[in-house]
Scaffold this motif. Structure first.
Motif, PDB file in Angstrom:
ATOM      1  N   ILE A 235      -1.091   4.397  39.158  1.00 31.03           N
ATOM      2  CA  ILE A 235      -0.651   4.032  37.738  1.00 31.03           C
ATOM      3  C   ILE A 235      -1.016   5.513  36.851  1.00 31.03           C
ATOM      4  O   ILE A 235       0.002   5.926  36.095  1.00 31.03           O
ATOM      5  CB  ILE A 235      -1.204   2.890  36.956  1.00 31.03           C
ATOM      6  N   ALA A 236      -2.051   5.942  36.706  1.00 34.20           N
ATOM      7  CA  ALA A 236      -2.434   6.970  35.740  1.00 34.20           C
ATOM      8  C   ALA A 236      -1.926   8.124  36.254  1.00 34.20           C
ATOM      9  O   ALA A 236      -1.850   9.206  35.567  1.00 34.20           O
ATOM     10  CB  ALA A 236      -4.078   6.975  35.505  1.00 34.20           C
ATOM     11  N   GLY A 237      -1.780   8.465  37.491  1.00 36.38           N
ATOM     12  CA  GLY A 237      -1.546   9.624  38.072  1.00 36.38           C
ATOM     13  C   GLY A 237      -0.399   9.941  38.595  1.00 36.38           C
ATOM     14  O   GLY A 237      -0.039  10.523  39.507  1.00 36.38           O
ATOM     15  N   SER A 238       0.815   9.269  38.104  1.00 34.05           N
ATOM     16  CA  SER A 238       2.123   9.225  38.470  1.00 34.05           C
ATOM     17  C   SER A 238       3.202   9.640  37.459  1.00 34.05           C
ATOM     18  O   SER A 238       3.041   9.256  36.354  1.00 34.05           O
ATOM     19  CB  SER A 238       2.542   7.786  39.422  1.00 34.05           C
ATOM     20  N   ASP A 239       3.992  10.712  37.963  1.00 33.87           N
ATOM     21  CA  ASP A 239       5.035  10.845  37.089  1.00 33.87           C
ATOM     22  C   ASP A 239       6.188   9.990  37.068  1.00 33.87           C
ATOM     23  O   ASP A 239       6.906   9.812  36.102  1.00 33.87           O
ATOM     24  CB  ASP A 239       5.612  12.316  37.292  1.00 33.87           C
ATOM     25  N   VAL A 240       6.643   9.335  38.199  1.00 33.26           N
ATOM     26  CA  VAL A 240       7.713   8.603  38.319  1.00 33.26           C
ATOM     27  C   VAL A 240       7.174   6.938  38.882  1.00 33.26           C
ATOM     28  O   VAL A 240       6.428   7.051  39.727  1.00 33.26           O
ATOM     29  CB  VAL A 240       8.652   9.037  39.160  1.00 33.26           C
ATOM     30  N   LEU A 241       7.154   6.068  38.047  1.00 35.53           N
ATOM     31  CA  LEU A 241       6.786   4.724  38.413  1.00 35.53           C
ATOM     32  C   LEU A 241       7.607   3.744  38.143  1.00 35.53           C
ATOM     33  O   LEU A 241       8.302   3.649  37.239  1.00 35.53           O
ATOM     34  CB  LEU A 241       5.495   4.474  37.525  1.00 35.53           C
ATOM     35  N   ARG A 271       9.403  11.243  45.594  1.00 34.89           N
ATOM     36  CA  ARG A 271      10.398  11.934  46.640  1.00 34.89           C
ATOM     37  C   ARG A 271      11.792  12.463  45.978  1.00 34.89           C
ATOM     38  O   ARG A 271      12.192  13.380  46.322  1.00 34.89           O
ATOM     39  CB  ARG A 271      10.262  11.450  48.086  1.00 34.89           C
ATOM     40  N   PRO A 272      12.558  11.423  45.444  1.00 38.15           N
ATOM     41  CA  PRO A 272      13.786  11.742  45.093  1.00 38.15           C
ATOM     42  C   PRO A 272      13.609  12.849  43.908  1.00 38.15           C
ATOM     43  O   PRO A 272      14.876  13.372  43.564  1.00 38.15           O
ATOM     44  CB  PRO A 272      14.328  10.326  44.569  1.00 38.15           C
ATOM     45  N   HIS A 273      12.534  12.947  43.327  1.00 33.81           N
ATOM     46  CA  HIS A 273      12.759  13.945  42.127  1.00 33.81           C
ATOM     47  C   HIS A 273      11.690  15.006  42.466  1.00 33.81           C
ATOM     48  O   HIS A 273      11.258  15.766  41.688  1.00 33.81           O
ATOM     49  CB  HIS A 273      11.959  13.289  40.935  1.00 33.81           C
ATOM     50  N   GLY A 274      11.729  15.384  43.935  1.00 33.41           N
ATOM     51  CA  GLY A 274      11.235  16.742  44.224  1.00 33.41           C
ATOM     52  C   GLY A 274       9.362  16.442  44.336  1.00 33.41           C
ATOM     53  O   GLY A 274       9.100  17.592  44.674  1.00 33.41           O
ATOM     54  N   GLY A 275       9.042  15.383  44.259  1.00 32.67           N
ATOM     55  CA  GLY A 275       7.582  15.041  44.324  1.00 32.67           C
ATOM     56  C   GLY A 275       6.789  15.372  45.721  1.00 32.67           C
ATOM     57  O   GLY A 275       7.514  15.146  46.811  1.00 32.67           O
ATOM     58  N   ALA A 276       5.593  15.745  45.815  1.00 35.81           N
ATOM     59  CA  ALA A 276       5.308  15.910  47.348  1.00 35.81           C
ATOM     60  C   ALA A 276       4.117  14.794  47.651  1.00 35.81           C
ATOM     61  O   ALA A 276       3.954  14.848  48.719  1.00 35.81           O
ATOM     62  CB  ALA A 276       4.575  17.384  47.200  1.00 35.81           C
ATOM     63  N   ARG A 277       3.862  14.160  46.952  1.00 32.91           N
ATOM     64  CA  ARG A 277       3.034  12.966  47.034  1.00 32.91           C
ATOM     65  C   ARG A 277       3.594  11.783  47.847  1.00 32.91           C
ATOM     66  O   ARG A 277       4.961  11.730  47.712  1.00 32.91           O
ATOM     67  CB  ARG A 277       2.300  12.698  45.853  1.00 32.91           C
ATOM     68  N   PRO A 278       2.829  11.181  48.709  1.00 32.55           N
ATOM     69  CA  PRO A 278       3.492  10.283  49.231  1.00 32.55           C
ATOM     70  C   PRO A 278       3.704   8.788  48.538  1.00 32.55           C
ATOM     71  O   PRO A 278       3.045   8.803  47.313  1.00 32.55           O
ATOM     72  CB  PRO A 278       2.569   9.876  50.623  1.00 32.55           C
ATOM     73  N   PRO A 279       4.640   7.909  48.896  1.00 39.40           N
ATOM     74  CA  PRO A 279       4.681   6.727  48.005  1.00 39.40           C
ATOM     75  C   PRO A 279       3.550   5.825  48.314  1.00 39.40           C
ATOM     76  O   PRO A 279       2.812   6.082  49.233  1.00 39.40           O
ATOM     77  CB  PRO A 279       6.159   6.080  48.925  1.00 39.40           C
ATOM     78  N   ALA A 280       3.387   5.061  47.060  1.00 39.75           N
ATOM     79  CA  ALA A 280       2.135   4.157  47.104  1.00 39.75           C
ATOM     80  C   ALA A 280       2.528   3.151  46.263  1.00 39.75           C
ATOM     81  O   ALA A 280       3.548   3.035  45.329  1.00 39.75           O
ATOM     82  CB  ALA A 280       1.087   4.879  46.671  1.00 39.75           C
ATOM     83  N   ALA A 281       2.061   1.819  46.322  1.00 36.46           N
ATOM     84  CA  ALA A 281       2.290   0.804  45.609  1.00 36.46           C
ATOM     85  C   ALA A 281       0.990  -0.261  45.397  1.00 36.46           C
ATOM     86  O   ALA A 281      -0.073  -0.276  46.254  1.00 36.46           O
ATOM     87  CB  ALA A 281       3.196  -0.249  46.376  1.00 36.46           C
ATOM     88  N   VAL A 282       0.981  -0.826  44.107  1.00 35.52           N
ATOM     89  CA  VAL A 282      -0.469  -1.613  43.783  1.00 35.52           C
ATOM     90  C   VAL A 282       0.424  -3.153  43.218  1.00 35.52           C
ATOM     91  O   VAL A 282       1.631  -2.807  42.515  1.00 35.52           O
ATOM     92  CB  VAL A 282      -1.306  -0.710  42.635  1.00 35.52           C
TER      93      VAL A 282
END
Length: 294
Positions: A235-241, A271-282
């Motif tokens: 939540i705090a470290g995501s640009d696209v949520l 990923r669709p916005h060019g991000g390199a971090r893997p998907p995650a969910a809470v």
């Protein structure tokens, strides 16, 4: 129900007509099953967009109907292998899928004869045929014995011993594998703890429901730091949520009724916005819409 050979006609043409008729019925049953599967798939797709108890009931009815048809058809074909071969030839469906490669293999050797059954001559090996079948070994309990040797110093009589092994539950006798299995069965497979207790009792392991409940509470407490870290990361470290909520019935203790709670899901997918971090969910649970998340 198996066919009684004594009740069958001796006429070859009559037997052929019976086989053709049974094969036709079997193909018709398979067609009906596929039709129901198509309707079931359509309802499941619609289920994500429509919240309806009637729709859910219809989905469950179709699943039960398909299951009953498949069981009855398999029973009929097992009683008449000739008809089964005819149906398989008539269906011409896709080939049988190979069994998963990651599963462990157990080889059972079937030795051949030592001599030729026709003339008694000596045999030489020219090859082999391999037939694979999928089997299942039920989950097994095991007891892990932690043996800690104690030593005494000859000079000062100091006793030295390895530290006690770590357990996820203080003063508990449940290993991490068992705790993970119980949690997955309850929260992912929707298997209540009292039913799990009945299953374990068949293996001679008596675990009271209160014990399992205590283990699950202690497991939740042990995992709390990891959950908090994951929530902060997502939540705090995501640009696209992405966020969504789903209503869930919550049993009101002592009232015999249910109230409407909510399950909140937050998904990070950059990923669709060019991000390199893997998907995650809470996920958060809320007893209502007031914003109090547990």
């Amino acid at each position: 129900m198996a066919l009684d050979p004594a009740s069958l006609p001796d006429d070859v043409d009559a037997l052929k007509r019976m086989i053709v008729g049974m094969a036709r019925d079997a193909v018709h049953a398979n067609t009906l099953i596929e039709k129901l599967r198509g309707e079931l798939a359509r309802l499941k797709r619609a289920q994500f967009g429509v919240s309806s108890e009637k729709l859910q009931a219809r989905v469950e009815q179709l699943e039960l109907a398909i299951e009953a048809l498949e069981v009855d058809e398999a029973e009929r074909l097992a009683a008449a292998p000739v008809v089964a071969e005819a149906v398989e030839a008539a269906s011409r469906g896709p080939g049988r899928r190979p069994l998963p490669e990651h599963l462990p293999r157990e080889t059972v050797a079937h030795p051949g004869p030592c001599a030729c059954p026709a003339c008694g001559g000596r045999l030489r090996r020219i090859g082999e045929d391999v037939t694979e079948s999928l089997d299942y070994v039920p989950g097994r309990f095991k007891v892990v014995r932690h043996l800690r040797e104690a030593f005494s110093c000859r000079a000062c009589e100091t006793v030295v011993q390895a530290p006690a092994p770590y357990h996820a539950i203080a003063r508990g006798r449940a290993g991490p594998g068992l705790l993970a299995h119980i949690a997955v069965a309850k929260f992912d497979d929707h298997l209540p703890l009292y039913r799990q207790a009945e299953i374990y009792a068949r293996d001679g392991v008596t675990l009271q429901t209160s014990t399992l409940s205590g283990w699950m509470g202690a497991t939740a407490a042990a995992l709390a730091p990891l959950v908090d870290l994951l929530r902060t990361e997502v939540i705090a470290g995501s640009d696209v949520l992405h966020g969504d909520d789903t209503t869930v019935p919550i049993l009101a203790p002592g009232a015999g009724k249910t109230r409407t709670g909510r399950l909140w899901a937050y998904v990070r997918d950059e990923r669709p916005h060019g991000g390199a971090r893997p998907p995650a969910a809470v996920f958060f649970a809320s007893p209502d819409r007031k914003g109090e998340r547990l």
